[in-house]
Design a protein around this motif. Structure first.
Motif, PDB file in Angstrom:
ATOM      1  N   ILE A   1       0.862  -1.184   0.000  1.00  0.00           N
ATOM      2  CA  ILE A   1       0.000   0.000   0.000  1.00  0.00           C
ATOM      3  C   ILE A   1       0.895   1.229   0.000  1.00  0.00           C
ATOM      4  O   ILE A   1       1.684   1.439   0.924  1.00  0.00           O
ATOM      5  CB  ILE A   1      -0.927   0.029   1.232  1.00  0.00           C
ATOM      6  N   LYS A   2       0.803   2.028  -1.054  1.00  0.00           N
ATOM      7  CA  LYS A   2       1.676   3.189  -1.189  1.00  0.00           C
ATOM      8  C   LYS A   2       0.900   4.469  -0.859  1.00  0.00           C
ATOM      9  O   LYS A   2      -0.060   4.809  -1.546  1.00  0.00           O
ATOM     10  CB  LYS A   2       2.226   3.279  -2.619  1.00  0.00           C
ATOM     11  N   VAL A   3       1.328   5.139   0.182  1.00  0.00           N
ATOM     12  CA  VAL A   3       0.801   6.470   0.502  1.00  0.00           C
ATOM     13  C   VAL A   3       1.869   7.474   0.102  1.00  0.00           C
ATOM     14  O   VAL A   3       3.033   7.352   0.492  1.00  0.00           O
ATOM     15  CB  VAL A   3       0.476   6.595   2.002  1.00  0.00           C
ATOM     16  N   HIS A   4       1.486   8.450  -0.696  1.00  0.00           N
ATOM     17  CA  HIS A   4       2.474   9.401  -1.198  1.00  0.00           C
ATOM     18  C   HIS A   4       3.096  10.186  -0.048  1.00  0.00           C
ATOM     19  O   HIS A   4       2.377  10.651   0.851  1.00  0.00           O
ATOM     20  CB  HIS A   4       1.817  10.373  -2.188  1.00  0.00           C
ATOM     21  N   PRO A   5       4.412  10.335  -0.052  1.00  0.00           N
ATOM     22  CA  PRO A   5       5.066  11.042   1.066  1.00  0.00           C
ATOM     23  C   PRO A   5       4.636  12.505   1.194  1.00  0.00           C
ATOM     24  O   PRO A   5       4.743  13.094   2.270  1.00  0.00           O
ATOM     25  CB  PRO A   5       6.558  10.936   0.732  1.00  0.00           C
ATOM     26  N   GLN A   6       4.138  13.091   0.104  1.00  0.00           N
ATOM     27  CA  GLN A   6       3.631  14.473   0.165  1.00  0.00           C
ATOM     28  C   GLN A   6       2.099  14.510   0.098  1.00  0.00           C
ATOM     29  O   GLN A   6       1.504  15.438  -0.448  1.00  0.00           O
ATOM     30  CB  GLN A   6       4.209  15.316  -0.984  1.00  0.00           C
ATOM     31  N   LYS A   7       1.476  13.480   0.655  1.00  0.00           N
ATOM     32  CA  LYS A   7       0.015  13.359   0.566  1.00  0.00           C
ATOM     33  C   LYS A   7      -0.702  14.628   1.022  1.00  0.00           C
ATOM     34  O   LYS A   7      -1.579  15.146   0.318  1.00  0.00           O
ATOM     35  CB  LYS A   7      -0.455  12.168   1.410  1.00  0.00           C
ATOM     36  N   ASP A   8      -0.354  15.140   2.199  1.00  0.00           N
ATOM     37  CA  ASP A   8      -1.067  16.295   2.750  1.00  0.00           C
ATOM     38  C   ASP A   8      -0.923  17.516   1.848  1.00  0.00           C
ATOM     39  O   ASP A   8      -1.890  18.247   1.610  1.00  0.00           O
ATOM     40  CB  ASP A   8      -0.545  16.614   4.154  1.00  0.00           C
ATOM     41  N   GLU A   9       0.301  17.722   1.338  1.00  0.00           N
ATOM     42  CA  GLU A   9       0.545  18.866   0.463  1.00  0.00           C
ATOM     43  C   GLU A   9      -0.231  18.732  -0.845  1.00  0.00           C
ATOM     44  O   GLU A   9      -0.785  19.712  -1.360  1.00  0.00           O
ATOM     45  CB  GLU A   9       2.040  19.007   0.172  1.00  0.00           C
ATOM     46  N   ILE A  10      -0.277  17.499  -1.386  1.00  0.00           N
ATOM     47  CA  ILE A  10      -0.993  17.270  -2.649  1.00  0.00           C
ATOM     48  C   ILE A  10      -2.483  17.512  -2.473  1.00  0.00           C
ATOM     49  O   ILE A  10      -3.122  18.196  -3.298  1.00  0.00           O
ATOM     50  CB  ILE A  10      -0.730  15.841  -3.159  1.00  0.00           C
ATOM     51  N   LEU A  11      -3.056  16.971  -1.409  1.00  0.00           N
ATOM     52  CA  LEU A  11      -4.499  17.143  -1.189  1.00  0.00           C
ATOM     53  C   LEU A  11      -4.836  18.610  -0.938  1.00  0.00           C
ATOM     54  O   LEU A  11      -5.860  19.116  -1.425  1.00  0.00           O
ATOM     55  CB  LEU A  11      -4.951  16.283  -0.012  1.00  0.00           C
ATOM     56  N   LYS A  12      -3.969  19.308  -0.201  1.00  0.00           N
ATOM     57  CA  LYS A  12      -4.188  20.739   0.032  1.00  0.00           C
ATOM     58  C   LYS A  12      -4.127  21.509  -1.278  1.00  0.00           C
ATOM     59  O   LYS A  12      -4.952  22.400  -1.532  1.00  0.00           O
ATOM     60  CB  LYS A  12      -3.139  21.256   1.018  1.00  0.00           C
ATOM     61  N   PHE A  13      -3.160  21.160  -2.114  1.00  0.00           N
ATOM     62  CA  PHE A  13      -2.998  21.820  -3.419  1.00  0.00           C
ATOM     63  C   PHE A  13      -4.257  21.632  -4.278  1.00  0.00           C
ATOM     64  O   PHE A  13      -4.755  22.572  -4.897  1.00  0.00           O
ATOM     65  CB  PHE A  13      -1.777  21.230  -4.119  1.00  0.00           C
ATOM     66  N   ILE A  14      -4.777  20.408  -4.309  1.00  0.00           N
ATOM     67  CA  ILE A  14      -5.986  20.128  -5.104  1.00  0.00           C
ATOM     68  C   ILE A  14      -7.170  20.937  -4.579  1.00  0.00           C
ATOM     69  O   ILE A  14      -7.928  21.547  -5.352  1.00  0.00           O
ATOM     70  CB  ILE A  14      -6.301  18.617  -5.077  1.00  0.00           C
ATOM     71  N   LYS A  15      -7.336  20.968  -3.264  1.00  0.00           N
ATOM     72  CA  LYS A  15      -8.474  21.671  -2.662  1.00  0.00           C
ATOM     73  C   LYS A  15      -8.410  23.183  -2.873  1.00  0.00           C
ATOM     74  O   LYS A  15      -9.438  23.856  -2.889  1.00  0.00           O
ATOM     75  CB  LYS A  15      -8.546  21.358  -1.170  1.00  0.00           C
ATOM     76  N   GLN A  16      -7.202  23.717  -3.040  1.00  0.00           N
ATOM     77  CA  GLN A  16      -7.048  25.164  -3.174  1.00  0.00           C
ATOM     78  C   GLN A  16      -7.130  25.647  -4.620  1.00  0.00           C
ATOM     79  O   GLN A  16      -7.119  26.853  -4.865  1.00  0.00           O
ATOM     80  CB  GLN A  16      -5.706  25.599  -2.564  1.00  0.00           C
ATOM     81  N   ARG A  17      -7.210  24.743  -5.572  1.00  0.00           N
ATOM     82  CA  ARG A  17      -7.315  25.163  -6.974  1.00  0.00           C
ATOM     83  C   ARG A  17      -8.569  26.004  -7.168  1.00  0.00           C
ATOM     84  O   ARG A  17      -9.629  25.696  -6.649  1.00  0.00           O
ATOM     85  CB  ARG A  17      -7.396  23.923  -7.883  1.00  0.00           C
ATOM     86  N   THR A  18      -8.441  27.073  -7.914  1.00  0.00           N
ATOM     87  CA  THR A  18      -9.589  27.959  -8.106  1.00  0.00           C
ATOM     88  C   THR A  18      -9.613  28.492  -9.537  1.00  0.00           C
ATOM     89  O   THR A  18      -8.706  28.230 -10.336  1.00  0.00           O
ATOM     90  CB  THR A  18      -9.564  29.116  -7.097  1.00  0.00           C
TER      91      THR A  18
END
Length: 286
Positions: free
Chosen positions: A116-133
């Motif tokens: 099971i691979k969890v990306h080491p920058q998971k939190d940053e990636i999810l934050k980046f996606i959520k902030q797209r506008t």
């Protein structure tokens, strides 16, 4: 004769189950296609399609006659692609591998893993996606062609139904020295955005009612995210009924069988747009 009768019965069964004449007719069409009559776009689309279904058959305990038909059609397609010297080496290598596996290996085509691979920058990636506008005002700054190509190449990694790679783009650039501030209406954006990308899809090989639209939606979402990674933002516009299709297709160089679904204006933002609030996710879970 018996084989054709069986196909017609399957088509009838499909219609009774789905109430879709288009899907039933496609089942009949699929049996008798002459690959030599396809243009290159259709040939590539069907390489992906029959490759996808051959791989599905390889992952099933009973490959059955359906899998054999897909494999046989795939072989016809790859021979035709090589005859035309179509320059899609990775796709052709993939389908050849599937045919060879089908013919020589009876094991289920699964590369087993318990990792099971969890990306080491998971939190940053999810934050980046959520902030797209969305942005509707841009700086008078060009976007390099290499960046545009990388954005579109990334977008084509989107999930595509049955691996039919039928999406096509038209990229229109405005001269940034002629840019004006304008306002937020769509016409103003097309006049002033450094780049506008029109996204169309080939409708000839889709029995699904909304298959094309789903593919376009996935690709457009990734265009926006990939652009954001470069500090670029824009506005995704539903374009289907905004303009007369035939005129716009001719203007942009799309073939008659394409349908323009969306456009995305892109540039380096001059408006520090804030992300509008979203409702709590529980509201969206039925």
């Amino acid at each position: 004769m018996i084989a054709k009768l069986i196909i017609y019965l399957k088509a009838l069964k499909t219609f009774l189950r789905t109430k879709s004449i288009k899907r039933a007719k496609f089942l009949i069409y699929e049996q008798d296609i002459d690959v030599s009559k396809f243009d290159d776009d259709m040939l590539i689309a069907q390489l992906g399609y029959f490759g996808h279904h051959t791989e599905k058959a390889l992952k099933h305990h009973n490959r059955g006659e359906r899998g054999k038909h897909k494999r046989d059609k795939l072989l016809q397609l790859v021979k035709e692609a090589e005859k035309r010297n179509i320059q899609e080496a990775k796709l052709i290598e993939w389908v050849k591998h599937l045919i060879e596996y089908y013919d020589t290996n009876k094991e289920i085509y699964i590369k087993k893993t318990d990792e099971i691979k969890v990306h080491p920058q998971k939190d940053e990636i999810l934050k980046f996606i959520k902030q797209r506008t969305t942005t509707r005002f841009w700086q008078a700054k060009e976007i390099d062609d290499e960046i545009i190509n990388d954005i579109l190449e990334t977008a084509m990694s989107s999930a595509l139904s049955c691996n039919r790679q039928t999406i096509r783009f038209a990229v229109v650039k405005n001269k940034v020295e002629n840019m004006v501030v304008g306002d937020s209406n769509n016409k103003s954006m097309f006049d002033k955005a450094p780049v506008a990308i029109y996204v169309a899809d080939d409708e000839r090989f889709f029995p699904e009612k909304y298959g094309n639209a789903l593919d376009v939606g996935g690709v457009c979402s990734l265009i926006q995210l990939a652009a954001s990674a470069y500090g670029i933002s824009g506005s995704w516009i539903y374009h289907s009924e905004s303009y007369e299709q035939n005129r716009l297709k001719k203007q942009l160089g799309f073939k008659d069988y394409m349908y323009i679904y969306s456009s995305i204006t892109l540039g380096y933002s001059s408006d520090k747009q804030e992300k509008p609030p979203r409702c709590k996710v529980n509201r969206f879970i039925v």
